[in-house]
Every structure is written in C-alpha cells, then in structure tokens.
Design an enzyme around this catalytic site. Sequence first.
Site, PDB file in Angstrom:
ATOM      1  N   SER A  29      38.570  39.372  44.821  1.00  0.00           N
ATOM      2  CA  SER A  29      37.949  40.263  43.855  1.00  0.00           C
ATOM      3  C   SER A  29      37.415  39.442  42.685  1.00  0.00           C
ATOM      4  O   SER A  29      37.236  38.228  42.807  1.00  0.00           O
ATOM      5  CB  SER A  29      38.954  41.321  43.400  1.00  0.00           C
ATOM      6  N   ASN A  30      37.147  40.065  41.557  1.00  0.00           N
ATOM      7  CA  ASN A  30      36.627  39.347  40.388  1.00  0.00           C
ATOM      8  C   ASN A  30      37.115  40.027  39.107  1.00  0.00           C
ATOM      9  O   ASN A  30      37.818  41.030  39.156  1.00  0.00           O
ATOM     10  CB  ASN A  30      35.090  39.298  40.446  1.00  0.00           C
TER      11      ASN A  30
END
Length: 221
Positions: A29-30
């Site tokens: 993810s980020n």
Amino acid sequence: FATGALAGLQVLVTAGPTREPLDPVRYLSNRSSGKMGYAVARAAREAGARVTLVTGPTALAVPEGVEAVRVETAQEMLEAVMARVGTADVFVAAAAVADYRAASVETHKIKKQAEHLSLALERNPDILATVAALPGGPFTVGFAAETQDLERHARTKLMKKGLDLIAANDVSNGQGFDVDENALTLLWPGGGTTLERQPKERLARQLVTVIAQRMGEANSR
Ligand code: C5P
C-alpha cells in the site's frame, strides 16, 4: 465559493490508498491518508452535487450527505467506478492507486526462508485513464504528485491521459501526502492557475469552483 456551483450534478470521487494483497495477512500500500479526496467530496456536496466517494481504507469519517463505497484493491476500485461512472457528470481521481499488484496472491502465509525474497508484480489498471477514454464520459479531473519539473510532468499527464483538468502538487519536501495542508497547480488544455498552500478543506473548495468554471466554459463553446 458558490454553494450552488455544482447543483444538479453527479460527482464521483476516488480517495485514499489501495491495498494489494500478497498473502492472507500482508499487502502492498502507500501513505495516502485520503484527506484530499474526502475534502473534494465534501466541497462538491456543499456546492450542491450528489456525491459518491469510492474509497480505499482510510481513518476518515465520510462527509455528511456523501455516499461511500468502500474498496481495497485497485481492481475493486475500477469496478466500483465503472459501475457508477455512467451517470456521473464529474469524475475526480484523488486516490493513490497502487501502480502494481502481486502477480499471484499466495493462499497461505509466505514463510520466512531464504535471506532474500523477490516479489513478482504486475501493473494495475489506470482508473483515471480508463474513465477519461470513455466516449461521452464525465468532466475528468486527475491529480499528479511530482517531485521535480511539476508543471511539465503534470501537463504531459494531462494530455497523455486526455484529462479536462489536472491538480498537481509538489511532494518533494514532505508536502502533499498525509498532511493537512497542500498547494496545487491547476492545469487544463490551454491554461492554468495556482492555489497557494492552505488547508486541504479550503483548497478543495477552490478546486470545485474552478471545476464549475471550466465546465461552464466547455458548455458555452
Ligand atoms: O500516472 P499517475 O499515477 O501519476 O497519475 C495520478 C492520477 O491518476 C491520480 O489522479 C490518480 O488517482 C490516478 N490513477 C488512477 N489509477 C491508477 C493510477 C493513478 O486512477 N492506477
């Protein structure tokens, strides 16, 4: 900020990160918080639009009067968007969609073994470019987070993805991601303007105002 600027219109917004599973307990993810997208959804609602927010996992409360559709992966986000974009007048892609996903998701937890482990990744669909390419599609707005040559890269993205408007932000100095304030350079075919650094809530209202103006110009041509 005109409260009726988007009256009678349908606005579809993506926000937040996506999560791309690796195995039953892990994902890629980020750092996206979703703040910008949620602020755009709230501002569009305040401007009189009917708003649907397709959101990846965030810690934020859904703005009042906004319909939220929760998704995890880029593929789910694409499907949720495509199922709703037919009736949308405006599409704002504020999500930080993961560019890559695991080529295959392990059914069991990946075991700790060798000193090095390689992950095979494959490209995710570009949701914004897909919507922008729809014949008779909505007024399409993208975001561009850049660390250098902000305007040049954003303008290239505007043209390449066939957008009506792009909101570019400089993320080289910790600005933009997972913070409450931001500055934006807005570009459209043949023009642009800058919105100075300020809270994302106010920035979103100004962005909505520019969207309404640009749509008005397009309609009056
Ligand atoms: O090409 P880049 O990822 O920098 O473009 C950013 C813009 O494209 C953002 O508006 C983002 O929401 C959108 N995007 C998307 N789907 C992707 C990647 C980016 O909608 N897979």
